[in-house]
Scaffold this motif. Structure first.
Motif, PDB file in Angstrom:
ATOM      1  N   GLU A   1      -7.846  -8.415   5.285  1.00 17.54           N
ATOM      2  CA  GLU A   1      -8.055  -7.660   4.052  1.00 17.54           C
ATOM      3  C   GLU A   1      -8.370  -6.188   4.364  1.00 17.54           C
ATOM      4  OE1 GLU A   1     -10.568  -7.808  -0.159  1.00 17.54           O
ATOM      5  OE2 GLU A   1     -11.231  -9.012   1.562  1.00 17.54           O
ATOM      6  N   LEU A   2      -9.139  -5.950   5.425  1.00 19.91           N
ATOM      7  CA  LEU A   2      -9.452  -4.575   5.797  1.00 19.91           C
ATOM      8  C   LEU A   2      -8.188  -3.852   6.252  1.00 19.91           C
ATOM      9  CD1 LEU A   2     -11.609  -2.406   6.230  1.00 19.91           C
ATOM     10  CD2 LEU A   2     -11.930  -3.293   8.544  1.00 19.91           C
ATOM     11  N   LYS A   3      -7.320  -4.544   7.021  1.00 23.62           N
ATOM     12  CA  LYS A   3      -6.059  -3.946   7.453  1.00 23.62           C
ATOM     13  C   LYS A   3      -5.198  -3.585   6.240  1.00 23.62           C
ATOM     14  CE  LYS A   3      -5.385  -5.986  12.046  1.00 23.62           C
ATOM     15  NZ  LYS A   3      -4.487  -6.825  12.882  1.00 23.62           N
ATOM     16  N   LYS A   4      -5.183  -4.457   5.259  1.00 24.98           N
ATOM     17  CA  LYS A   4      -4.402  -4.194   4.057  1.00 24.98           C
ATOM     18  C   LYS A   4      -4.938  -2.964   3.324  1.00 24.98           C
ATOM     19  CE  LYS A   4      -2.739  -6.364  -0.190  1.00 24.98           C
ATOM     20  NZ  LYS A   4      -2.766  -7.586  -1.044  1.00 24.98           N
ATOM     21  N   PHE A   5      -6.257  -2.820   3.293  1.00 20.95           N
ATOM     22  CA  PHE A   5      -6.889  -1.664   2.660  1.00 20.95           C
ATOM     23  C   PHE A   5      -6.473  -0.365   3.370  1.00 20.95           C
ATOM     24  CE2 PHE A   5     -10.674   1.197   2.812  1.00 20.95           C
ATOM     25  CZ  PHE A   5     -10.667   1.597   1.483  1.00 20.95           C
ATOM     26  N   ILE A   6      -6.538  -0.360   4.696  1.00 25.19           N
ATOM     27  CA  ILE A   6      -6.154   0.826   5.460  1.00 25.19           C
ATOM     28  C   ILE A   6      -4.662   1.125   5.257  1.00 25.19           C
ATOM     29  CG2 ILE A   6      -5.949   1.824   7.767  1.00 25.19           C
ATOM     30  CD1 ILE A   6      -8.810   1.603   6.899  1.00 25.19           C
ATOM     31  N   HIS A   7      -3.847   0.081   5.238  1.00 27.20           N
ATOM     32  CA  HIS A   7      -2.409   0.267   5.045  1.00 27.20           C
ATOM     33  C   HIS A   7      -2.115   0.900   3.685  1.00 27.20           C
ATOM     34  CE1 HIS A   7       1.891  -0.464   5.185  1.00 27.20           C
ATOM     35  NE2 HIS A   7       1.797  -1.097   4.022  1.00 27.20           N
ATOM     36  N   GLU A   8      -2.805   0.456   2.654  1.00 20.89           N
ATOM     37  CA  GLU A   8      -2.569   1.019   1.317  1.00 20.89           C
ATOM     38  C   GLU A   8      -3.023   2.476   1.250  1.00 20.89           C
ATOM     39  OE1 GLU A   8      -4.504  -1.731  -1.274  1.00 20.89           O
ATOM     40  OE2 GLU A   8      -2.766  -3.074  -1.337  1.00 20.89           O
ATOM     41  N   LEU A   9      -4.079   2.816   1.969  1.00 16.92           N
ATOM     42  CA  LEU A   9      -4.494   4.219   2.037  1.00 16.92           C
ATOM     43  C   LEU A   9      -3.429   5.053   2.748  1.00 16.92           C
ATOM     44  CD1 LEU A   9      -8.310   4.061   2.948  1.00 16.92           C
ATOM     45  CD2 LEU A   9      -7.271   4.543   0.719  1.00 16.92           C
ATOM     46  N   GLN A  10      -2.851   4.500   3.821  1.00 15.38           N
ATOM     47  CA  GLN A  10      -1.793   5.212   4.547  1.00 15.38           C
ATOM     48  C   GLN A  10      -0.582   5.455   3.646  1.00 15.38           C
ATOM     49  OE1 GLN A  10      -1.454   2.483   7.919  1.00 15.38           O
ATOM     50  NE2 GLN A  10      -2.010   4.176   9.308  1.00 15.38           N
ATOM     51  N   THR A  11      -0.243   4.464   2.892  1.00 12.49           N
ATOM     52  CA  THR A  11       0.902   4.598   1.984  1.00 12.49           C
ATOM     53  C   THR A  11       0.650   5.705   0.970  1.00 12.49           C
ATOM     54  OG1 THR A  11       1.438   2.244   2.209  1.00 12.49           O
ATOM     55  CG2 THR A  11       2.341   3.402   0.303  1.00 12.49           C
ATOM     56  N   GLN A  12      -0.548   5.717   0.398  1.00 16.14           N
ATOM     57  CA  GLN A  12      -0.893   6.740  -0.580  1.00 16.14           C
ATOM     58  C   GLN A  12      -0.919   8.130   0.048  1.00 16.14           C
ATOM     59  OE1 GLN A  12      -1.095   6.160  -3.756  1.00 16.14           O
ATOM     60  NE2 GLN A  12      -1.536   8.304  -4.258  1.00 16.14           N
ATOM     61  N   ALA A  13      -1.444   8.225   1.266  1.00 15.26           N
ATOM     62  CA  ALA A  13      -1.488   9.509   1.962  1.00 15.26           C
ATOM     63  C   ALA A  13      -0.081  10.036   2.196  1.00 15.26           C
ATOM     64  CB  ALA A  13      -2.226   9.361   3.285  1.00 15.26           C
ATOM     65  N   GLY A  14       0.849   9.152   2.606  1.00 14.32           N
ATOM     66  CA  GLY A  14       2.220   9.560   2.855  1.00 14.32           C
ATOM     67  C   GLY A  14       2.950   9.983   1.599  1.00 14.32           C
ATOM     68  N   LEU A  15       2.703   9.300   0.482  1.00 17.51           N
ATOM     69  CA  LEU A  15       3.389   9.610  -0.768  1.00 17.51           C
ATOM     70  C   LEU A  15       2.928  10.929  -1.369  1.00 17.51           C
ATOM     71  CD1 LEU A  15       3.439   6.078  -2.484  1.00 17.51           C
ATOM     72  CD2 LEU A  15       5.389   7.331  -1.509  1.00 17.51           C
ATOM     73  N   THR A  16       1.669  11.255  -1.179  1.00 21.27           N
ATOM     74  CA  THR A  16       1.098  12.444  -1.831  1.00 21.27           C
ATOM     75  C   THR A  16       0.835  13.604  -0.874  1.00 21.27           C
ATOM     76  OG1 THR A  16      -1.139  11.569  -1.521  1.00 21.27           O
ATOM     77  CG2 THR A  16      -0.003  11.018  -3.587  1.00 21.27           C
ATOM     78  N   ASP A  17       1.108  13.416   0.437  1.00 23.90           N
ATOM     79  CA  ASP A  17       0.764  14.421   1.450  1.00 23.90           C
ATOM     80  C   ASP A  17      -0.717  14.763   1.409  1.00 23.90           C
ATOM     81  OD1 ASP A  17       3.183  14.655   2.724  1.00 23.90           O
ATOM     82  OD2 ASP A  17       3.883  16.339   1.513  1.00 23.90           O
ATOM     83  N   CYS A  18      -1.520  13.763   1.108  1.00 24.15           N
ATOM     84  CA  CYS A  18      -2.971  13.942   1.079  1.00 24.15           C
ATOM     85  C   CYS A  18      -3.543  13.465   2.420  1.00 24.15           C
ATOM     86  CB  CYS A  18      -3.592  13.157  -0.076  1.00 24.15           C
ATOM     87  SG  CYS A  18      -5.391  13.268  -0.165  1.00 24.15           S
TER      88      CYS A  18
END
Length: 505
Positions: free
Chosen positions: A140-157
């Motif tokens: 579950e923690l890996k999934k959380f980090i992965h979703e943050l990575q996805t959001q960072a990539g989509l928004t350049d944040c």
């Protein structure tokens, strides 16, 4: 490692961007970890206000129960903090309640909404340990980090996750393997002294300076000082080794050095206290005149003490100091970071266009270094960099206050550690005959020049060192054949008399 040209976002932390080859990767996700009190919160807020100052927007989300008002109150002491940027450019939010009620999925949804609505370019998530504790499994923690990575990539944040994990706890975990970079802050004790140290354990997609580096927290926030031997592993500029010879400012010393030291060289003055090393340094700085800006860098004496000495001996450098053509910088060895001292020295050399540098007490670098094994590589890198900048350097190193052993004028001399650093070595020693002390000088080494391998006697009087034109007096003193009467007959009255001024270092 070759830089692949991936877009970078500066952290605006002095020195940290240098370590990271220009900054973090835009849209990357990074963990900043360290024990309580290491400075994680200060570092992260400094990154946020740096992003705002360059036109970005930052979002600082806490997963802890600490009051934002209390945090902002503490930040008010730092120069990077600008209350006018809060809340439009730097926004503080609490994700504590969302995490408690809705878990990691709810927290991700909240972060996604806030990043998009506020058009954030930087996100700080303070309290990753709370997310770890909430996760029901490593998956579950890996999934959380992965979703943050996805959001960072989509928004350049670009995202920074703060955690209190530190060396001694598990260094290889799910979040460590997934993020783009891992930066650790720690306090380390050396006897009664404590130093702050930073290490980049992992950095994807670009070059970085590895190893442990020092940092400080002052009124301006966090300042990182890359290790000098890593930063200047190779000099910035090509060393013009066959540069012209220059005037030392000391009569007859040029002759003893085969015409004088090279423009691109480091000269080491070895001798005990009171022998006149700093007097040579003042004469060297005065020898360049107004056309060669100079700097007196002292670990030992204050600017006032140096000025009094120069005036007492009526040295030409007095006018150069008063006109600003020769600067004086005092750095006591009571406390400090050796890399910060080197950084400050090189910056002043650059800004002032220094061509003649005198370092009074080169052993001061060793006194400031927490690890003595660093001193040799550090001094080598520093001297190489000074040479590459066309700086002529004279420096002093202290020897024990011991006279010359008859028949063994170099007894007790150790230059093993300094010889690789210095292009030229000048030895200054006392020798005694009955109740009288005499000063002798010899040149042991000069790069690319033939030298006079003889001791010569010298005196210190108004105008500086007065070196005798030949080695006859030194030969008698070292040979042990002189007596009070013989010396008076062999030498002129002025040469045979004691040093009237008795001035030295």
């Amino acid at each position: 490692m070759k830089d692949r040209g991936l877009p970078r976002s500066p952290t605006c932390i002095p020195g940290l961007d240098t370590l990271l080859g220009g900054g973090v990767l835009t849209g990357g996700i990074y963990i900043i970890q360290g024990a309580p009190g290491a400075g994680k919160t200060i570092l992260a807020n400094q990154i946020c206000f740096g992003a705002a100052a360059t036109g970005g927007r930052a979002l600082y989300v806490t997963l802890l129960a600490e009051s934002h008002a209390r945090m902002i109150g503490h930040l008010g002491a730092f120069s990077f903090f600008d209350p006018n940027r809060v809340p439009d450019q730097v926004t503080y939010l609490s994700g504590f309640k969302t995490l408690e009620e809705d878990g990691l999925k709810g927290l991700v949804d909240m972060l996604r909404r806030e990043i998009r609505s506020r058009q954030a370019t930087t996100l700080v998530l303070d309290g990753l340990v709370s997310a770890e504790e909430t996760a029901t499994s490593p998956r579950e923690l890996k999934k959380f980090i992965h979703e943050l990575q996805t959001q960072a990539g989509l928004t350049d944040c670009t995202m920074f996750l703060l955690t209190s994990a530190y060396t001694g706890q598990r260094m290889v975990s799910a979040e460590h393997t997934m993020v783009d970079g891992l930066i650790e802050l720690q306090n380390r004790s050396y006897g009664r002294r404590s130093d702050r140290e930073l290490q980049v354990h992992k950095f994807r997609g670009g070059p970085m300076l590895g190893g442990v580096h020092s940092y400080v927290i002052n009124d301006h926030g966090v300042q990182v000082y890359p290790r000098i031997e890593a930063l200047y592993a190779k000099p910035t500029y090509l060393d013009d080794a066959d540069g012209p010879q220059i005037d030392t400012g000391v009569g007859l010393l040029n002759e003893m050095m085969g015409g004088g030291p090279s423009r691109h060289s480091m000269t080491l003055l070895l001798g005990p206290a009171g022998i006149g090393k700093s007097t040579v340094g003042l004469q060297f700085l005065g020898g360049g005149g107004k056309s060669e800006p100079g700097l007196y860098f002292s670990f030992n004496e204050s600017p006032r003490s140096i000025a009094v000495k120069a005036k007492g001996l009526k040295l030409p450098v007095v006018d150069l100091i008063e006109s600003g053509h020769v600067g004086v910088l005092w750095n006591p060895v009571t406390e400090g970071v050796v890399d910060a001292v080197c950084d400050s020295l090189l910056e002043i050399v650059r800004k002032r266009g220094v061509r003649r540098l005198f370092i009074d007490g080169i052993d001061g670098f060793a006194k400031l270094a927490s690890e003595q094994g660093r001193v040799g590589p550090l001094l080598t890198a520093l001297s190489n960099e000074l040479r590459s900048r066309s700086v002529s350097t004279f420096s002093t190193a202290e020897m024990d206050l011991a006279g010359i052993v008859p028949g063994q004028p170099l007894a007790g001399l150790s230059v093993r550690d300094m010889s690789p650093v210095a292009d030229n070595i000048v030895l200054m020693r006392f020798v005694g005959t009955r109740s009288q002390l005499h000063r002798l000088i010899a040149v042991l080494k000069v790069r690319e020049a033939r030298t006079s391998l003889q001791f010569r006697r010298y005196r210190i009087e108004e105008g500086g060192l007065l070196i005798e034109s030949d080695a006859s007096a030194a030969e008698r003193l070292l040979g042990g054949f002189s007596s009070m009467s013989d010396g008076a007959q062999a030498l002129s009255p002025a040469a045979a008399a004691p040093d009237q001024l008795g001035r030295g270092d």
